[in-house]
Write an enzyme that holds these catalytic residues in place. Structure first.
Site, PDB file in Angstrom:
ATOM      1  N   GLU A 219       0.603  65.180  28.286  1.00  0.00           N
ATOM      2  CA  GLU A 219       0.540  64.364  29.504  1.00  0.00           C
ATOM      3  C   GLU A 219       1.943  64.021  29.985  1.00  0.00           C
ATOM      4  O   GLU A 219       2.827  63.773  29.172  1.00  0.00           O
ATOM      5  CB  GLU A 219      -0.251  63.085  29.197  1.00  0.00           C
ATOM      6  CG  GLU A 219      -0.536  62.207  30.381  1.00  0.00           C
ATOM      7  CD  GLU A 219      -1.449  62.855  31.400  1.00  0.00           C
ATOM      8  OE1 GLU A 219      -0.945  63.637  32.229  1.00  0.00           O
ATOM      9  OE2 GLU A 219      -2.653  62.572  31.392  1.00  0.00           O
TER      10      GLU A 219
ATOM     11  N   ASP B 125      -0.767  56.097  33.471  1.00  0.00           N
ATOM     12  CA  ASP B 125      -0.714  54.982  34.400  1.00  0.00           C
ATOM     13  C   ASP B 125      -1.900  54.070  34.065  1.00  0.00           C
ATOM     14  O   ASP B 125      -1.846  53.325  33.107  1.00  0.00           O
ATOM     15  CB  ASP B 125      -0.747  55.509  35.838  1.00  0.00           C
ATOM     16  CG  ASP B 125      -0.337  54.471  36.853  1.00  0.00           C
ATOM     17  OD1 ASP B 125      -0.833  53.336  36.794  1.00  0.00           O
ATOM     18  OD2 ASP B 125       0.481  54.793  37.740  1.00  0.00           O
TER      19      ASP B 125
ATOM     20  N   ARG C 140       9.509  67.400  41.843  1.00  0.00           N
ATOM     21  CA  ARG C 140       9.085  67.893  40.524  1.00  0.00           C
ATOM     22  C   ARG C 140      10.213  68.637  39.822  1.00  0.00           C
ATOM     23  O   ARG C 140      10.244  68.729  38.606  1.00  0.00           O
ATOM     24  CB  ARG C 140       7.892  68.849  40.658  1.00  0.00           C
ATOM     25  CG  ARG C 140       6.598  68.215  41.108  1.00  0.00           C
ATOM     26  CD  ARG C 140       5.465  69.251  41.077  1.00  0.00           C
ATOM     27  NE  ARG C 140       4.293  68.815  41.789  1.00  0.00           N
ATOM     28  CZ  ARG C 140       3.350  68.015  41.283  1.00  0.00           C
ATOM     29  NH1 ARG C 140       3.471  67.549  40.063  1.00  0.00           N
ATOM     30  NH2 ARG C 140       2.292  67.698  42.000  1.00  0.00           N
TER      31      ARG C 140
END
Length: 189
Positions: A103, A107, A169
């Site tokens: 992961e 959140d 990203r």
């Protein structure tokens, strides 16, 4: 977008490239030891966890298979609907396999909790989690993380796979995006 343009959108760096590399090396050594002789399947959720999956898999000293899922809990809005939609499923069975979910960030924990439960219901021998980042203050559900990464504050972060509007990203570190870059346009998932 030029590098200077990207950097002008960044407020400050939160986790540096060397810090990410050190964490990946440490976790990879432990995973390689823990899963020696086992049939390990790494599972990442697209697109955010791709960089973390790539870095971790390359640092492992044991053979592994890589698989990807695409999940959504957002629909058309910026707030989670709470309902998980599988947009792309795994290409193999997990029955009897040892699964490590890779992961990028935890959140609320809702999607990750759903994924852990889903893989267990499909007959996995075990399901564990490695999370590069964890926004502990935002958790709404409990998820056990066998290989924890960095606990970060509740700030809007980008880089190393994390994005805002499909941008940033490609940064090689984790950085906090300037608020004016996303204000009045929704919140991070």
């Amino acid at each position: 977008m030029r590098i200077a343009d990207i950097q002008s959108h960044i407020d400050h760096e939160l986790v540096s490239k060397p810090q990410i590399e050190e964490l990946i090396r440490r976790v990879a050594a432990q995973v390689s030891q823990d899963y020696a002789g086992k049939d390990l399947l790494l599972v990442a959720v697209l697109k955010g966890a791709v960089n973390t999956m790539t870095a971790l898999s390359q640092a492992l000293t044991i053979p592994v298979q890589l698989e990807f899922m695409s999940l959504s809990s957002y629909g058309a809005g910026t707030q989670s609907s709470g309902t998980i939609t599988v947009r792309k499923d795994l290409d193999c069975s997990v029955r009897g396999r040892h699964i490590l979910i890779v992961e990028d960030i935890i959140d609320s924990g809702r999607t990750l909790r759903w994924l852990v439960d889903e893989l267990n219901s499909r007959g996995a021998a075990s399901v564990e989690v490695f999370a590069l980042l964890d926004k502990v203050s935002r958790h709404e559900v409990q998820v056990d993380v066998k290989y924890p990464g960095y606990v970060i504050p509740d700030e809007f972060v980008v880089g190393f796979g994390l994005d805002y509007d499909e941008r940033y990203r490609n940064l090689d570190s984790i950085a906090v995006l300037k608020p004016q870059e996303y204000q009045d346009q929704g919140e991070q998932s």
